[in-house]
Design a protein around this motif. Structure first.
Motif, short mmCIF file in Angstrom:
data_model
loop_
_atom_site.label_atom_id
_atom_site.label_comp_id
_atom_site.label_asym_id
_atom_site.label_seq_id
_atom_site.Cartn_x
_atom_site.Cartn_y
_atom_site.Cartn_z
N PHE A 1 -11.33 5.87 13.92
CA PHE A 1 -10.60 5.17 12.87
C PHE A 1 -11.18 3.77 12.71
O PHE A 1 -11.53 3.12 13.70
CB PHE A 1 -9.10 5.06 13.20
CG PHE A 1 -8.37 6.37 13.18
CD1 PHE A 1 -7.62 6.74 12.08
CD2 PHE A 1 -8.43 7.23 14.26
CE1 PHE A 1 -6.93 7.94 12.06
CE2 PHE A 1 -7.76 8.43 14.25
CZ PHE A 1 -7.01 8.79 13.14
N SER A 2 -11.25 3.30 11.48
CA SER A 2 -11.73 1.93 11.24
C SER A 2 -10.96 1.33 10.06
O SER A 2 -10.52 2.04 9.16
CB SER A 2 -13.24 1.92 10.96
OG SER A 2 -13.55 2.67 9.80
N PHE A 3 -10.82 0.02 10.13
CA PHE A 3 -10.12 -0.73 9.08
C PHE A 3 -10.80 -2.07 8.92
O PHE A 3 -11.19 -2.71 9.90
CB PHE A 3 -8.65 -0.95 9.45
CG PHE A 3 -7.94 -1.92 8.53
CD1 PHE A 3 -7.45 -1.50 7.31
CD2 PHE A 3 -7.80 -3.26 8.88
CE1 PHE A 3 -6.82 -2.39 6.45
CE2 PHE A 3 -7.18 -4.16 8.03
CZ PHE A 3 -6.67 -3.71 6.81
N ARG A 4 -10.96 -2.47 7.69
CA ARG A 4 -11.48 -3.80 7.42
C ARG A 4 -10.77 -4.38 6.20
O ARG A 4 -10.35 -3.64 5.30
CB ARG A 4 -12.99 -3.79 7.17
CG ARG A 4 -13.42 -3.08 5.90
CD ARG A 4 -14.91 -3.22 5.69
NE ARG A 4 -15.35 -2.59 4.46
CZ ARG A 4 -16.60 -2.62 4.00
NH1 ARG A 4 -17.52 -3.23 4.71
NH2 ARG A 4 -16.91 -2.03 2.87
N GLY A 5 -10.60 -5.69 6.22
CA GLY A 5 -9.91 -6.37 5.13
C GLY A 5 -9.62 -7.80 5.53
O GLY A 5 -10.06 -8.29 6.58
N GLY B 1 -5.74 -3.14 -4.96
CA GLY B 1 -6.69 -3.90 -5.75
C GLY B 1 -7.23 -3.14 -6.94
O GLY B 1 -6.91 -1.96 -7.18
N ALA B 2 -8.08 -3.83 -7.70
CA ALA B 2 -8.65 -3.24 -8.90
C ALA B 2 -9.59 -2.10 -8.59
O ALA B 2 -9.84 -1.24 -9.44
CB ALA B 2 -9.38 -4.33 -9.69
N PHE B 3 -10.15 -2.06 -7.37
CA PHE B 3 -11.13 -1.04 -7.01
C PHE B 3 -10.54 -0.05 -6.01
O PHE B 3 -11.20 0.36 -5.06
CB PHE B 3 -12.39 -1.71 -6.44
CG PHE B 3 -13.00 -2.72 -7.37
CD1 PHE B 3 -13.54 -2.32 -8.58
CD2 PHE B 3 -13.00 -4.06 -7.04
CE1 PHE B 3 -14.09 -3.25 -9.44
CE2 PHE B 3 -13.55 -4.99 -7.90
CZ PHE B 3 -14.10 -4.59 -9.11
N ARG B 4 -9.30 0.30 -6.20
CA ARG B 4 -8.68 1.25 -5.29
C ARG B 4 -9.18 2.66 -5.58
O ARG B 4 -9.62 2.99 -6.69
CB ARG B 4 -7.16 1.18 -5.40
CG ARG B 4 -6.59 1.48 -6.77
CD ARG B 4 -5.09 1.33 -6.77
NE ARG B 4 -4.52 1.54 -8.08
CZ ARG B 4 -4.37 0.58 -9.00
NH1 ARG B 4 -4.76 -0.66 -8.72
NH2 ARG B 4 -3.85 0.85 -10.18
N ASN C 1 -1.51 -17.13 -0.46
CA ASN C 1 -1.01 -16.28 -1.54
C ASN C 1 -0.22 -15.08 -1.02
O ASN C 1 0.27 -14.28 -1.83
CB ASN C 1 -2.18 -15.79 -2.39
CG ASN C 1 -2.90 -16.94 -3.08
OD1 ASN C 1 -2.27 -17.87 -3.57
ND2 ASN C 1 -4.23 -16.89 -3.09
N HIS C 2 -0.18 -14.93 0.30
CA HIS C 2 0.57 -13.85 0.94
C HIS C 2 0.16 -12.48 0.39
O HIS C 2 0.98 -11.69 -0.08
CB HIS C 2 2.08 -14.05 0.74
CG HIS C 2 2.58 -15.36 1.24
ND1 HIS C 2 2.69 -15.65 2.59
CD2 HIS C 2 2.97 -16.48 0.57
CE1 HIS C 2 3.15 -16.88 2.72
NE2 HIS C 2 3.33 -17.42 1.52
N GLN C 3 -1.15 -12.22 0.46
CA GLN C 3 -1.63 -10.93 -0.03
C GLN C 3 -2.83 -10.46 0.80
O GLN C 3 -3.56 -11.27 1.38
CB GLN C 3 -2.02 -11.02 -1.50
CG GLN C 3 -3.23 -11.91 -1.79
CD GLN C 3 -3.56 -11.95 -3.27
OE1 GLN C 3 -2.74 -11.62 -4.11
NE2 GLN C 3 -4.78 -12.36 -3.58
N VAL C 4 -2.97 -9.15 0.84
CA VAL C 4 -4.09 -8.52 1.52
C VAL C 4 -5.23 -8.35 0.52
O VAL C 4 -5.01 -7.87 -0.60
CB VAL C 4 -3.69 -7.15 2.11
CG1 VAL C 4 -4.87 -6.49 2.79
CG2 VAL C 4 -2.53 -7.33 3.08
N ASN C 5 -6.42 -8.74 0.90
CA ASN C 5 -7.58 -8.68 0.02
C ASN C 5 -8.53 -7.56 0.46
O ASN C 5 -8.91 -7.49 1.62
CB ASN C 5 -8.33 -10.01 0.01
CG ASN C 5 -7.48 -11.15 -0.50
OD1 ASN C 5 -6.69 -10.96 -1.42
ND2 ASN C 5 -7.65 -12.32 0.08
#
Length: 864
Positions: A795-799, A832-835, A805-809
């Motif tokens: 498993f991997s996660f990046r962000g 996001g826009a590229f989901r 702004n209290h948001q995940v990018n």
């Protein structure tokens, strides 16, 4: 039991035939004659006599017995036998050799532990070079290398094939009846292909017809009439299997259908395309070339015509959007002193947004291109450069062609070789000079307005480096000269306008800029002197394995002077007058490629203090091989300055920077700045803070970053490493990797399963308050996490998370599953826009990775 060894050289069998006509039997090793020599040889003259046509050493081993019938010229080996001839190595329980025909037979014996009398032991194992074959029985001619193998198996590094009957017709070609091919390493393969007839050409291909694919022992219902499997390493020509799917605005589509052509060892070509059911297409091509240690590069081109809407829709609802891209990369080491490199890219503004799934391409607002040629000599260097920046959001372009620069290293015109060698130099021999020159021709396009600039710049630096004890004093003088063929002219024009309703006439000033073509020289200079030294403080605690601490203090003071080149004496500035009588001065060369002369007199004194704290670990007693470990604990620098020539705010801000690294675990760096002056309204005023009781200074900017990279101990492979095969001489000219072909347009790479877990954390903080009432803060945490629940799940996660702004990018989640000879990869962009997501299950073998099942949505199918 000892092994019996017989080495037969040239026509040994014929020599035995001359000595006796009887059968020669080697006794078992436990007899009294076991000490007799096991080898014999003859001279080359025996070659001329009639006999066996053998031209190399044959080595025979037998654990039980070896029988040689001299008259019949036959040999029989029993019990764990081995026969070696040139590159052929045969192992079997029984081996029969006929030297009259150069034929041999090999087979195993019945396993007595098997009550059904079906299993065999010591079945033949034949090796020819890098090829290995197993079978129930083998009939083989070791001169023609033709033969027959029953129930044969061939296993290479990543694949194997089997067959009930195998016939070898020459050194590289086999025909197989009822064959099986697989890339699965398991004895009972999870996935394999069967065919009634197969033709195997070593290091080339496997050709088969009426092929059934088995997955988990279950055949797929529809066979493949004909197929060709690659049977070689490296690059291979072949069809690129497309992916297919559905997009709401484009309909059904085929993506990346094409062909890969390996033209030769130095060149290949890839052609791919897309097709959309609602109209539209995409075409891409890539040509790569490489010659190791010499040059390599690639050329890529792309064209897309995307149609949105139905064919019968009105023009207002249907659009046809054409986009394109060209890319060239090249690197060439012409000789040890010169090289050529290029990375040039041209694209329409919307190409990446409509044709890419890569985050870096989608988020990028600029395209950078560059090309350069560099030539160096012993004391100088020449560079010719091209650079281009394309802004995708507005279509503006900035480029420089050519940009030529030349530099000469420092030299000492008054130095004498004899005095330098003796270490006795006069003060004037310490004067050094270095030169650099640059020619630049730049072009820019903004809002469809094209502007060109051209100029030449020369820089000459004089340095004088005397040393007075522990003090280093360095006077310096810098002269700069700029050559231009144009200058700027600004004029104020008064325009009158009358209001139609009120009849009131107003006058407003309008500044008109124009360019005057004339040769001009801009000459500037500055001079200064600096002094520095180093002070050391050492403390030797001698505890906890620490030998000593050292503090290095580096104080530096410098003075610089530059006259005011905006005065009328230099003629670098001009002026115009507003309607209210105000005179505005401007730099006549401010819009040129190297800028103008600058304004204002500078007479500045600067102070800086550098601090370095270090620690040295004690050496292990008796260990003379390792060096003592030195650890840098902290670097702390402070600097400020004072400009005597300024009319106000003469004291510069105090700047503090710091950085440290704690082993390989933690990196920390930061800086801050402080002002000594008060602030009123929106600007700094010439009044010290301390005079108003607000302290000595005020913080105006503070930033720091901290990062770490941690991972678990790498898991050692349980597979035994095999010695590498000899390198192919052609590889000296190749730099194409096998993976480059198999994942040409697929970035879902398999992760490193040998690392059980890894985590990368980075935190960035920046606070700015030039105005004490207006504070701007940026705070961001980035994470890159990967872990394995089992040896097969990754498993991997990046962000990143924006605390202000209290948001995940740009979060991205990936799940990888090892499925033995298959692999699964799932990538998901939830926000996001590229989901979107991309799911793929495919075979692991590079040559079979086009056998896959995929599902995509959002970003990965072109939906924005």
């Amino acid at each position: 039991m000892k092994r019996i060894i017989l080495i037969i050289f040239f026509t040994t069998a014929f020599i035995f035939a001359q000595q006796s006509g009887n059968t020669l039997t080697r006794p078992k090793p436990d007899t009294a004659n076991s000490s007799r020599k096991d080898s014999t040889s003859v001279s080359d003259s025996a070659k001329a006599k009639k006999g066996i046509d053998i031209d190399a050493v044959i080595t025979a081993n037998a654990a039980d017995s070896l029988i040689f019938q001299v008259e019949n010229k036959k040999m029989f080996l029993y019990g764990t036998s081995e026969l070696k001839y040139k590159q052929t190595d045969l192992k079997s329980d029984k081996i029969f050799v006929d030297y009259n025909t150069n034929d041999l037979e090999a087979f195993g014996r019945t396993d007595t532990s098997d009550t059904a009398k079906v299993k065999l032991k010591g079945t033949p194992l034949l090796k020819e070079g890098n090829e290995t074959y197993e079978g129930k029985s083998i009939k083989y001619n070791f001169k023609t290398q033709r033969g027959f193998i029953s129930f044969a198996k061939n296993k290479e590094k990543d694949q194997r094939y089997e067959g009930e009957k195998v016939k070898k017709v020459d050194k590289t070609t086999y025909f197989i009846e009822d064959g099986m091919f697989t890339s699965c390493a398991s004895d009972t393969p999870h996935t394999y292909f069967t065919a009634s007839k197969m033709k195997v050409i070593q290091q080339d291909k496997i050709i088969a017809r009426w092929i059934f694919m088995y997955v988990g022992g279950v055949p797929l219902p529809i066979p493949i009439p004909f197929a060709v499997f690659p049977n070689e390493t490296g690059r291979r020509s072949g069809i690129i299997i497309p992916s297919y799917g559905y997009a709401a605005d484009r309909g059904q589509y085929f993506h990346n259908i094409g062909y890969f052509l390996a033209i030769n060892d130095y060149l290949d070509l890839t052609l791919t395309g897309d097709y959309y059911a609602k109209g539209g297409y995409g075409l891409r091509g890539r040509a790569r070339y490489a010659k190791r240690y010499d040059f390599n590069g690639s050329f890529e081109a792309g064209l897309s015509n995307i149609s949105i809407g139905e064919e019968n829709d009105p023009l207002s609802l249907r659009t046809d959007e054409k986009d394109w891209r060209l890319s060239l990369t090249h690197y060439q080491q012409i000789d040890p002193t010169s090289q050529l490199s290029a990375n040039v890219q041209f694209a329409s503004s919307e190409y990446f947004r409509k044709n890419s799934t890569d985050y870096n391409n989608l988020l990028s607002q600029q395209i950078f291109s560059s090309a350069s040629y560099n030539k160096s000599w012993e004391n100088s260097n020449l560079a010719v450069n091209y650079s281009r920046t394309q802004y995708l959001d507005n279509g503006n372009i900035e480029e420089s062609l050519p940009n030529l620069s030349y530099s000469h290293n420092i030299f000492y015109p008054f130095r004498k070789d004899q005095s330098f060698a003796e270490g006795k130099q006069n003060w004037y021999e310490l004067i050094g000079i270095n030169y650099s020159g640059q020619f630049s021709n730049s072009r820019s396009k903004r809002d469809d307005v094209v502007e060109s600039k051209m100029g030449v710049q020369h820089n000459i630096n004089l340095n004088f480096t005397p040393r007075f004890g522990y003090l280093n004093i360095t006077p310096n003088f810098t002269y700069t000269e700029k050559w231009y063929g144009k200058r700027l002219k600004m004029e104020n024009v008064q325009l009158e306008s009358t209001d139609q309703k009120t009849g009131v006439t107003t006058v407003r000033d309008t500044v008109i800029q124009s360019t005057v073509d004339e040769i001009n020289f801009v000459r500037t200079f500055n001079t200064g002197v600096s002094a520095s030294t180093k002070l050391y403080g050492i403390f030797n605690p001698g505890v906890l394995g620490i030998e000593s601490f050292r503090h290095t203090l580096i104080p530096t003071i410098s003075y610089s002077y530059q006259p005011d080149f905006s005065s009328d004496n230099w003629n670098y500035y001009d002026s115009y007058t507003k309607s209210n009588g105000e005179v505005v001065r401007y730099d006549k060369f401010s819009n040129q490629v190297f800028g103008g002369a600058g304004s204002g007199k500078s007479q500045n004194i600067s102070f800086s203090i550098g601090n370095i704290w270090e620690m040295k670990m004690a050496k292990t007693p008796g260990d003379t091989t390792k060096e003592q470990k030195k650890i840098q604990l902290l670097n702390l620098d402070l600097s400020s300055g004072y400009n005597f020539a300024a009319d106000s705010i003469k004291l510069q801000d105090l700047s503090v920077s710091y950085r440290t690294q704690i082993g390989d675990l933690l990196n920390f760096a930061g800086s801050s700045s402080y002002t000594f002056y008060d602030y009123e309204g929106n600007q700094k005023v010439n009044r010290f803070l301390v005079s108003n009781g607000k302290g000595l200074f005020r913080l105006t900017n503070f930033n720091f970053s901290v990062s770490t990279q941690l991972s678990g101990e790498k898991i050692k492979s349980t597979e035994n490493s095999q010695p590498g095969s000899p390198a192919n001489p052609k590889d000296e000219f190749q730099s194409f990797k096998k993976k480059d072909l198999t994942t040409l347009y697929d970035d879902s790479q398999a992760p490193d399963m040998t690392i059980p877990w890894n985590i990368g954390l980075s935190y960035n903080y920046n606070m700015s308050k030039l105005n004490p009432t207006d504070v701007s803060v940026f705070s961001n945490l980035g994470i890159d996490l990967g872990f394995s629940l089992t040896k097969n799940w990754k498993f991997s996660f990046r962000g990143s998370y924006d605390f202000e702004n209290h948001q995940v990018n740009a979060p991205q989640i990936s799940i990888f599953r090892e499925l033995h000879c298959w692999e699964m990869n799932f990538t998901w962009n939830p926000l996001g826009a590229f989901r979107g997501f991309h799911f793929v299950i495919r075979m692991k073998a590079p040559e079979l990775q086009d056998i896959k099942l995929t599902k995509s949505e959002g970003l990965y199918t072109g939906i924005r």
